[in-house]
Design a protein around this motif. Structure first.
Motif, PDB file in Angstrom:
ATOM      1  N   MET A  32       0.534  -1.727   0.147  1.00 12.20           N
ATOM      2  CA  MET A  32      -0.138   0.024   0.442  1.00 12.20           C
ATOM      3  C   MET A  32       0.631   1.061  -0.087  1.00 12.20           C
TER       4      MET A  32
ATOM      5  N   LEU B 286       2.600   1.870  -3.279  1.00  7.70           N
ATOM      6  CA  LEU B 286       1.396   1.458  -4.660  1.00  7.70           C
ATOM      7  C   LEU B 286       1.072   3.099  -4.355  1.00  7.70           C
ATOM      8  N   LYS B 287       0.502   3.986  -2.994  1.00  8.24           N
ATOM      9  CA  LYS B 287       0.133   4.923  -3.108  1.00  8.24           C
ATOM     10  C   LYS B 287       1.477   6.666  -3.533  1.00  8.24           C
ATOM     11  N   THR B 288       2.936   5.777  -3.699  1.00  7.06           N
ATOM     12  CA  THR B 288       3.624   6.337  -4.134  1.00  7.06           C
ATOM     13  C   THR B 288       3.967   6.424  -5.030  1.00  7.06           C
ATOM     14  N   ARG B 289       4.570   5.050  -5.763  1.00  8.43           N
ATOM     15  CA  ARG B 289       4.874   5.296  -7.089  1.00  8.43           C
ATOM     16  C   ARG B 289       4.045   4.480  -7.831  1.00  8.43           C
ATOM     17  N   ALA B 290       2.592   3.935  -7.662  1.00  5.10           N
ATOM     18  CA  ALA B 290       1.536   3.690  -8.910  1.00  5.10           C
ATOM     19  C   ALA B 290       1.279   4.536 -10.061  1.00  5.10           C
TER      20      ALA B 290
ATOM     21  N   VAL C 197       1.678  10.774  -8.212  1.00  2.99           N
ATOM     22  CA  VAL C 197       0.516  10.244  -8.067  1.00  2.99           C
ATOM     23  C   VAL C 197      -0.298  10.429  -6.987  1.00  2.99           C
ATOM     24  N   THR C 198      -1.526  10.419  -7.218  1.00  5.19           N
ATOM     25  CA  THR C 198      -2.397   9.992  -5.922  1.00  5.19           C
ATOM     26  C   THR C 198      -3.154   9.008  -5.062  1.00  5.19           C
ATOM     27  N   GLY C 199      -3.014   7.505  -6.551  1.00  7.22           N
ATOM     28  CA  GLY C 199      -3.490   6.635  -6.167  1.00  7.22           C
ATOM     29  C   GLY C 199      -3.726   6.424  -4.660  1.00  7.22           C
ATOM     30  N   GLY C 200      -4.499   4.942  -4.858  1.00  7.03           N
ATOM     31  CA  GLY C 200      -4.312   4.377  -3.517  1.00  7.03           C
ATOM     32  C   GLY C 200      -5.826   4.775  -2.484  1.00  7.03           C
TER      33      GLY C 200
END
Lengths: 167, 93
Positions: free
Chosen positions: A126, A129-133, B90-93
């Motif tokens: 997680m 994911l939050k910082t790279r995806a 990026v700002t996913g999750g």
């Protein structure tokens, strides 16, 4: 290790994903721990530092991603996690498109022999994911769409895994 | 508008596909989907002529550039058919 990676507009069913993790690993009988994380759309967005608004209640959210690159980056994060911990199965599902408050956004599930690797790998996936995806959130408040700012706290959270490597 | 180098007689050279994401996508709606350019940096400079507002954002240090889905240096040489994407944080999750 069994990997399931999906980027989709449709919602996902938590019970179904848990069942799949529990049963579909080739080493099912070795599984001693399953950790799952689900991220949801919050109804209230705090004040933005980059935008001239006070935050407020969300009308909705739109999630954009970079097809091709997102899958590649997420697979890299899962592979990285599998190098660090002994994992039996990993599932990552991330939704894209239009979402409403309280909707599910992201699912991460990790199966392992013991709880520590499962907890840590889920958190690691997680954080990265939050910082790279390559996903970008656009929220709408009072009819006004705006892109969400990245958070320093997310970057700090991801960096602690680097620090563990150095130490 | 400055001449798009991709439309000249030399246009088949280094024809690059461009993608913009997040807040950059709002500022790049009028940008041609293809252009020529020797490096991502050169494309950024070319864009500054006609899209100054976009160029300001592209010059932000947090903006990354990818070529064919790999994050690269802005001076990376480009070849014909490359896919260049400009990526805000990026700002996913």
């Amino acid at each position: 290790m069994l990997t399931t990676l999906r980027i989709q507009a449709e919602d996902f069913d938590l019970a179904e994903q848990y069942s799949l993790l529990r049963s579909s690993s080739p080493a099912t009988t070795e599984i001693g721990a399953i950790v799952t994380f689900t991220g949801l759309v919050r109804e209230f967005e705090p004040r933005s530092r980059d935008h001239n608004d006070d935050g407020g209640a969300l009308d909705g959210m739109r999630l954009q991603h970079y097809p091709g690159m997102t899958e590649k980056l997420l697979q890299g994060i899962i592979d990285d996690a599998a190098q660090r911990w002994p994992l039996l199965a990993v599932t990552v599902i991330h939704r894209v498109g239009h979402l409403a408050p309280c909707d599910q956004i992201v699912f991460v599930g990790v199966a392992s022999e013991h709880r520590q690797p499962a907890f840590q790998a889920a958190e690691f996936i997680m954080d990265y994911l939050k910082t790279r995806a390559t996903f970008w959130k656009q929220i709408t408040i009072d009819g006004q769409p705006r892109w969400v700012d990245s958070k320093d706290s997310d970057t700090t959270a991801a960096r602690r895994w680097d620090a563990q490597c150095d130490g | 508008m400055a001449e798009n180098p991709a439309t000249g007689w030399w246009g088949t050279l280094r024809l690059i596909r461009l993608h913009f994401f997040g807040r950059l996508s709002d500022l790049a709606t009028q940008v041609p989907s293809r252009c020529a350019g020797e490096t991502p940096h050169a494309i950024r400079q070319w864009l500054a002529e006609d899209f100054p507002e976009l160029a300001v954002q592209l010059n932000e240090p947090q903006v990354l550039v990818s070529v064919n889905h790999c994050i690269v240096d802005w001076q990376t040489p480009l070849t014909d058919g490359d896919e260049v994407a400009f990526l805000p944080p990026v700002t996913g999750g």
